[in-house]
Write a protein that holds these residues in place. Structure first.
Motif, PDB file in Angstrom:
ATOM      1  N   THR A  48       0.836  -1.203   0.000  1.00 39.02           N
ATOM      2  CA  THR A  48       0.000   0.000   0.000  1.00 39.02           C
ATOM      3  C   THR A  48       0.868   1.249   0.000  1.00 39.02           C
ATOM      4  OG1 THR A  48      -1.839  -1.104   1.113  1.00 39.02           O
ATOM      5  CG2 THR A  48      -1.755   1.293   1.274  1.00 39.02           C
ATOM      6  N   ILE A  49       1.958   1.239   0.762  1.00 36.15           N
ATOM      7  CA  ILE A  49       2.868   2.389   0.763  1.00 36.15           C
ATOM      8  C   ILE A  49       3.466   2.588  -0.624  1.00 36.15           C
ATOM      9  CG2 ILE A  49       5.102   3.213   1.612  1.00 36.15           C
ATOM     10  CD1 ILE A  49       4.366   2.136   4.346  1.00 36.15           C
ATOM     11  N   VAL A  50       3.918   1.508  -1.261  1.00 34.29           N
ATOM     12  CA  VAL A  50       4.473   1.622  -2.607  1.00 34.29           C
ATOM     13  C   VAL A  50       3.435   2.166  -3.575  1.00 34.29           C
ATOM     14  CG1 VAL A  50       5.385   0.314  -4.571  1.00 34.29           C
ATOM     15  CG2 VAL A  50       6.229  -0.149  -2.283  1.00 34.29           C
ATOM     16  N   ARG A  51       2.220   1.683  -3.479  1.00 36.99           N
ATOM     17  CA  ARG A  51       1.165   2.147  -4.393  1.00 36.99           C
ATOM     18  C   ARG A  51       0.866   3.630  -4.187  1.00 36.99           C
ATOM     19  NH1 ARG A  51      -1.599  -1.418  -7.307  1.00 36.99           N
ATOM     20  NH2 ARG A  51      -3.426  -0.064  -7.382  1.00 36.99           N
ATOM     21  N   ILE A  52       0.883   4.085  -2.950  1.00 33.91           N
ATOM     22  CA  ILE A  52       0.650   5.511  -2.693  1.00 33.91           C
ATOM     23  C   ILE A  52       1.816   6.347  -3.223  1.00 33.91           C
ATOM     24  CG2 ILE A  52       0.486   7.260  -0.875  1.00 33.91           C
ATOM     25  CD1 ILE A  52      -1.088   5.167   0.775  1.00 33.91           C
ATOM     26  N   LEU A  56      -0.402   5.249  -7.550  1.00 32.16           N
ATOM     27  CA  LEU A  56      -1.430   4.313  -7.985  1.00 32.16           C
ATOM     28  C   LEU A  56      -2.607   4.246  -7.023  1.00 32.16           C
ATOM     29  CD1 LEU A  56       0.820   1.378  -9.236  1.00 32.16           C
ATOM     30  CD2 LEU A  56      -0.291   3.158 -10.597  1.00 32.16           C
ATOM     31  N   THR A  57      -2.400   4.710  -5.806  1.00 28.30           N
ATOM     32  CA  THR A  57      -3.435   4.739  -4.781  1.00 28.30           C
ATOM     33  C   THR A  57      -3.343   6.065  -4.036  1.00 28.30           C
ATOM     34  OG1 THR A  57      -3.402   2.323  -4.462  1.00 28.30           O
ATOM     35  CG2 THR A  57      -4.274   3.639  -2.649  1.00 28.30           C
ATOM     36  N   THR A  58      -4.482   6.595  -3.639  1.00 25.07           N
ATOM     37  CA  THR A  58      -4.504   7.860  -2.908  1.00 25.07           C
ATOM     38  C   THR A  58      -4.603   7.594  -1.408  1.00 25.07           C
ATOM     39  OG1 THR A  58      -5.629   8.945  -4.748  1.00 25.07           O
ATOM     40  CG2 THR A  58      -5.708  10.057  -2.615  1.00 25.07           C
ATOM     41  N   ALA A  59      -3.768   8.268  -0.638  1.00 24.01           N
ATOM     42  CA  ALA A  59      -3.816   8.129   0.819  1.00 24.01           C
ATOM     43  C   ALA A  59      -5.050   8.823   1.381  1.00 24.01           C
ATOM     44  CB  ALA A  59      -2.556   8.724   1.431  1.00 24.01           C
ATOM     45  N   VAL A  71       2.866  13.671  -4.203  1.00 23.90           N
ATOM     46  CA  VAL A  71       2.262  12.554  -4.924  1.00 23.90           C
ATOM     47  C   VAL A  71       0.806  12.811  -5.284  1.00 23.90           C
ATOM     48  CG1 VAL A  71       3.818  10.847  -3.913  1.00 23.90           C
ATOM     49  CG2 VAL A  71       1.632  11.317  -2.802  1.00 23.90           C
ATOM     50  N   ARG A  72       0.158  13.699  -4.548  1.00 25.47           N
ATOM     51  CA  ARG A  72      -1.249  13.964  -4.822  1.00 25.47           C
ATOM     52  C   ARG A  72      -1.431  15.043  -5.898  1.00 25.47           C
ATOM     53  NH1 ARG A  72      -5.905  13.132  -1.608  1.00 25.47           N
ATOM     54  NH2 ARG A  72      -4.585  12.514   0.127  1.00 25.47           N
TER      55      ARG A  72
END
Length: 263
Positions: A48-52, A56-59, A71-72
């Motif tokens: 999940t950390i890598v994806r954020i 690829l994923t939003t925190a 990143v956002r």
């Protein structure tokens, strides 16, 4: 006195899926040109950390900057600055090794001549020249992992994420990948590595973070962590600090916490 630049800066990172909290206020700082190993069992929150961090994923909360970009709000800049290799390879097994690398070169908009030269360079570097014109479906697991990493490096990223890259590999293939990481360091590349293999973190990392149930329970050099817990190995440290071992899963499909490939 000059301070080392920070390649990754994470503050208070939080993520939940429904009632399940995956990350619970994680802080991480990674210096440029170093290997940071995030160590923990399946479900700890590593992927999940890598994806954020790879957009690829939003925190749900907190902040994260990668290569100096948020990143956002600056996700395109982040993507242009990084490479990502996960335990699930991104190769197309219907294509040859050379065609896979050339495909990544095309996606990076490299001119045709430069793309051909870059593909030949990377295939040689990763010991794949003799197999370059064979379909990737015929490659061994170690060869596929090396090809995947070659594809990641086409655009010469200065920061790469390796999400459990040696899961399922035999000991020789694991050592080959370790050597590749060491070579990348000599070129100034920053490596963010997630792993369940404590020996891997001990061998490669300048800094190690121990992640358990979405929280960073300890962080430091391998030597500092061993001294902290009074253990001789990182296995001892993890067990002392969490009460359970960071045991590698035997199911190769058991990706960390989302069961999704990271690329």
């Amino acid at each position: 006195m000059n301070q080392t630049a920070t390649a990754i800066d994470v503050v208070g990172l939080r993520k939940a899926y429904g009632d399940h909290t995956v990350l619970d206020g994680v802080d991480i700082a990674v210096a440029e040109g170093t290997v940071y190993a995030l160590l923990g069992p399946n479900g700890a929150g590593k992927t999940t950390i890598v994806r954020i961090l790879s957009t690829l994923t939003t925190a749900d909360g907190g902040s994260a900057r990668v290569a100096g970009y948020d990143v956002r709000t600056q996700s395109d800049d982040v993507r242009r600055s990084i490479g990502v290799t996960g335990q699930f390879s991104a190769i197309d097994e219907l294509l040859t090794g050379r065609e896979n690398v050339r495909l990544m070169a095309d996606l990076a908009h490299l001119p045709r001549r430069e793309a051909a030269a870059r593909a030949a360079e990377l295939l040689e570097r990763f010991g794949l020249t003799d197999a370059a014109d064979r379909r990737a479906a015929t490659y061994s697991g170690g060869m596929k992992r090396r090809l995947d990493l070659a594809m990641t490096l086409v655009s010469r990223p200065q920061l790469i994420f390796l999400d459990e890259p040696t899961t399922g590999l035999d000991p020789r293939s694991r050592r080959d990948l370790w050597q590749i990481v060491r070579e990348l360091l000599t070129e100034g590349v920053t490596v963010f590595l997630t792993t369940q293999y404590l020996e891997e973190a001990d061998q490669l990392a300048h800094q190690v973070g121990l992640l358990d149930n979405g929280r960073l329970v300890a962080e430091g050099t391998p030597a500092e962590l061993k001294a902290l817990a009074g253990g001789e190995t990182l296995d001892d440290v993890f067990l002392a600090l969490t009460g359970h071992p960071a045991t590698p899963a035997t199911d190769l499909d058991s990706n960390d916490d989302t069961k999704e490939p990271v690329r």
